[in-house]
Design an enzyme around this catalytic site. Sequence first.
Site, PDB file in Angstrom:
ATOM      1  N   CYS A   1      -8.438  -6.692   6.398  1.00  0.00           N
ATOM      2  CA  CYS A   1      -8.899  -7.751   5.510  1.00  0.00           C
ATOM      3  C   CYS A   1      -9.519  -9.127   6.213  1.00  0.00           C
ATOM      4  CB  CYS A   1      -7.456  -8.364   5.003  1.00  0.00           C
ATOM      5  SG  CYS A   1      -6.110  -8.966   6.310  1.00  0.00           S
TER       6      CYS A   1
ATOM      7  N   LYS B   1       0.730  -1.254   0.079  1.00  0.00           N
ATOM      8  CA  LYS B   1      -0.075   0.105   0.088  1.00  0.00           C
ATOM      9  C   LYS B   1       0.913   1.418   0.031  1.00  0.00           C
ATOM     10  CE  LYS B   1      -4.197  -1.946   2.083  1.00  0.00           C
ATOM     11  NZ  LYS B   1      -3.617  -3.496   2.265  1.00  0.00           N
TER      12      LYS B   1
END
Length: 371
Positions: free
Chosen positions: A311, A189
């Site tokens: 997640c 990210k």
Amino acid sequence: MYQSLISRRYTLGIGRVYNALTCRAQTERSFSQNAWLSKQKAKQAEEPVATERHRKSKAQKTLDEVEKEYSEFYESIYGTARWTQLHPSLKSPQRYSCLLNKYSSPEENPSIPDSMQELKLEKLPFKSLECFQVSEDIGGYSFPRPEKNETTGLLTHYLLDAGSVLATEALDIQPGEHVLDMCASPGGKSLCILQRMSGVIGGHLTSNEPSPTRRKTLSRVMAEYIPKEFNVDLRITGEEGWKFLFFGLDRYDKVLVDAPCSSDRHILHDSSEFKLWTPSRSKNLAKRQFALLQSALKVVRPGGTIVYSTCALSELENDGVIERALNKSKVPFEIVQENWPLGEKTKHGWICLPDAAHGYGPLYFAKLKKL
């Protein structure tokens, strides 16, 4: 004098008796402790070999019980019809997208590496990043390993879940901004964020990871993909995320909180981790996630953006954390709802689930604006 001598002998006699009794008591205690230890060692030595087989059997049974409890827990959240599709998709191989690293090209205009020319590639419909997937017609999973560009020596591409790319797209990074990636390892990210930050001198990214082992991975990824001479101030730090509020408020334009979570897809592929799962795990993690989000709300400037992501499958770790912030946070903010090309809307955010997002996910994120 005579009486004094008698008194002294009497005292010495009493002392000898006391010392003798004390010594005897200590000897008896020492003997008792040694005897107890000897008995324990003998007991352990006599333990039947079948005990190890019993432990293995018990562990296997516990794993089966955890599987049943896990399914019942999420079936109650998603419903029988959805869970019947979602559960097997979580156990399928992870699907990856391919992010082209623009810094691997001297002109920051990367092309598809030679090793991928024969693949049936599809460009993902993201706003600004060059990201591809292999067509589902031929499996949708296989990408070659990243290779070094001969001129720059930097790796050409990075593989990650397309949902992770979406979370960084939600930040809407602009050149010159000051950005914090609060829980950054392994670095995918942060790498997505940096792809959007070049072109203007003055940008800053703090890529933070408190775990020393994971921070080494983060540092290695940055070194392999980002040039040493770079016009963005990149700093890798090792602070606990909730401590950032002590380093100064209203410091960042954008903050990404990719919070530690249940990591459901990962644990489903690792039996040693999966058997540690309990229904209370999400509840405990949500407390830490809320603390990280609170820290992010305090360090982002008014008008700035926070993207909270996990997640995880559990609503406790996703919309539940946002709901708690709405009810308890002393920092005013609003939720920014947008539609994205992959996944589905939740009460406060967006989620990619593999049964409906072409094999990607789970990846949840919510976009917040500080008022």
